[in-house]
Design an enzyme around this catalytic site. Structure first.
Site, PDB file in Angstrom:
ATOM      1  N   ASP A  13      -5.906  11.322   2.563  1.00 15.86           N
ATOM      2  CA  ASP A  13      -6.415  11.700   1.166  1.00 15.86           C
ATOM      3  C   ASP A  13      -7.927  12.071   0.936  1.00 15.86           C
ATOM      4  O   ASP A  13      -8.649  11.755   1.854  1.00 15.86           O
ATOM      5  CB  ASP A  13      -6.331  10.389   0.747  1.00 15.86           C
ATOM      6  CG  ASP A  13      -6.728   9.073   0.999  1.00 15.86           C
ATOM      7  OD1 ASP A  13      -6.903   9.023   2.437  1.00 15.86           O
ATOM      8  OD2 ASP A  13      -7.908   8.734   0.493  1.00 15.86           O
ATOM      9  N   ASN A  72      -8.778   1.650   8.660  1.00 16.22           N
ATOM     10  CA  ASN A  72     -10.161   1.666   9.288  1.00 16.22           C
ATOM     11  C   ASN A  72     -10.059   1.571  10.786  1.00 16.22           C
ATOM     12  O   ASN A  72     -11.186   1.734  11.515  1.00 16.22           O
ATOM     13  CB  ASN A  72     -11.137   0.705   8.673  1.00 16.22           C
ATOM     14  CG  ASN A  72     -10.730  -0.735   8.716  1.00 16.22           C
ATOM     15  OD1 ASN A  72      -9.514  -0.910   9.106  1.00 16.22           O
ATOM     16  ND2 ASN A  72     -11.433  -1.682   7.972  1.00 16.22           N
ATOM     17  N   TYR A 124       0.740  -1.025   0.091  1.00 14.41           N
ATOM     18  CA  TYR A 124       0.132  -0.122   0.011  1.00 14.41           C
ATOM     19  C   TYR A 124       0.767   1.435  -0.015  1.00 14.41           C
ATOM     20  O   TYR A 124       0.197   2.377  -0.201  1.00 14.41           O
ATOM     21  CB  TYR A 124      -0.924   0.039   1.229  1.00 14.41           C
ATOM     22  CG  TYR A 124      -2.033  -1.041   1.141  1.00 14.41           C
ATOM     23  CD1 TYR A 124      -3.047  -0.991   0.387  1.00 14.41           C
ATOM     24  CD2 TYR A 124      -1.800  -2.235   2.092  1.00 14.41           C
ATOM     25  CE1 TYR A 124      -3.964  -2.236   0.410  1.00 14.41           C
ATOM     26  CE2 TYR A 124      -2.735  -3.297   2.316  1.00 14.41           C
ATOM     27  CZ  TYR A 124      -3.927  -2.986   1.333  1.00 14.41           C
ATOM     28  OH  TYR A 124      -4.499  -4.122   1.346  1.00 14.41           O
ATOM     29  N   ASN A 169     -12.957   6.058   6.001  1.00 13.86           N
ATOM     30  CA  ASN A 169     -13.053   5.213   7.621  1.00 13.86           C
ATOM     31  C   ASN A 169     -12.055   5.383   8.573  1.00 13.86           C
ATOM     32  O   ASN A 169     -12.122   5.181   9.751  1.00 13.86           O
ATOM     33  CB  ASN A 169     -13.206   3.640   7.057  1.00 13.86           C
ATOM     34  CG  ASN A 169     -14.222   3.322   6.504  1.00 13.86           C
ATOM     35  OD1 ASN A 169     -15.321   3.612   6.692  1.00 13.86           O
ATOM     36  ND2 ASN A 169     -14.246   2.314   5.583  1.00 13.86           N
ATOM     37  N   HIS A 188      -4.368   6.212  -1.224  1.00 12.27           N
ATOM     38  CA  HIS A 188      -4.698   6.258   0.256  1.00 12.27           C
ATOM     39  C   HIS A 188      -3.996   6.519   1.393  1.00 12.27           C
ATOM     40  O   HIS A 188      -4.110   6.697   2.590  1.00 12.27           O
ATOM     41  CB  HIS A 188      -5.460   4.860   0.447  1.00 12.27           C
ATOM     42  CG  HIS A 188      -6.596   4.785   1.396  1.00 12.27           C
ATOM     43  ND1 HIS A 188      -7.668   6.200   1.636  1.00 12.27           N
ATOM     44  CD2 HIS A 188      -7.365   3.907   2.309  1.00 12.27           C
ATOM     45  CE1 HIS A 188      -8.613   5.648   2.237  1.00 12.27           C
ATOM     46  NE2 HIS A 188      -8.507   4.491   2.695  1.00 12.27           N
TER      47      HIS A 188
END
Length: 196
Positions: free
Chosen positions: A100, A70, A17, A121, A22
């Protein structure tokens, strides 16, 4: 513990990631730590990665949660409590979340305090953990997905080739915006940053 301004950059852990849209909040806070010459270490009470330093004359704690987006509040809550930072603290606004934002064009930086979470989230988790939505936000525009692409898929994808060339400027602008935010009133900082 002495009161510090806690600046949290949101993202997801792991190499899968690290270069995705994100994670741009985490990337911005890591960029700021690098500029300040500060190294990250694990904060034992929260589990987040933190770098402690000074920015615009104020003590700051730069933080990147190590849990998934989250669940950000699981680490941000204890971290904010440890440093007496939060939306209700006396003195300057002491909790700043860098994240973001789909509803802002790619590359733009916007500042605000409080408001809704817009389906984010990470923000929802932090609001629950600190008991308020009234913290400061540095919103980094990643734009809307093209066509009918699912926004959740879009933010978990890497930046496009053309966007990648602009990411360094976005991170630099984010650093400057954070510094303006903690050294000025929100309105003054907004007037300057939103004119970029």
């Amino acid at each position: 513990m002495t009161e510090s301004i806690v600046i949290v950059g949101l993202g997801n852990p792991g190499t899968r990631y690290e270069k995705t849209r994100h994670n741009v909040g985490a990337m911005a806070v890591q960029h700021l730590a690098h500029k300040l010459g500060e190294k990250f270490k694990v904060h034992k009470k929260s589990g987040a990665q933190i770098a402690v330093g000074r920015l615009a004359g104020s003590p700051v704690v730069l933080a990147v949660p190590t849990c998934f987006m989250n669940e950000s509040g699981r680490q941000v809550g204890p971290l904010a409590a440890f440093y007496s930072a939060g939306p209700q603290s006396s003195g300057p606004h002491t909790l700043v979340v860098v994240h973001d934002e789909l509803d802002i064009e790619f590359g733009a930086v916007r500042l605000k305090q409080g408001g809704g979470e817009g389906g984010h989230n990470g923000l929802r988790s932090i609001s629950q953990a600190v008991g308020s939505k009234d913290y400061l936000r540095v919103r980094l525009g990643v734009g809307r997905p093209p066509g009918r692409q699912d926004p959740a898929d879009f933010v978990l994808k890497p930046f496009s080739t053309s966007e990648r060339t602009e990411v360094p400027l976005l991170l630099e602008n984010a650093s400057d915006a954070i510094e303006l935010l903690i050294s000025n009133t929100l309105e003054d900082a907004q007037n300057r940053v939103h004119a970029w």
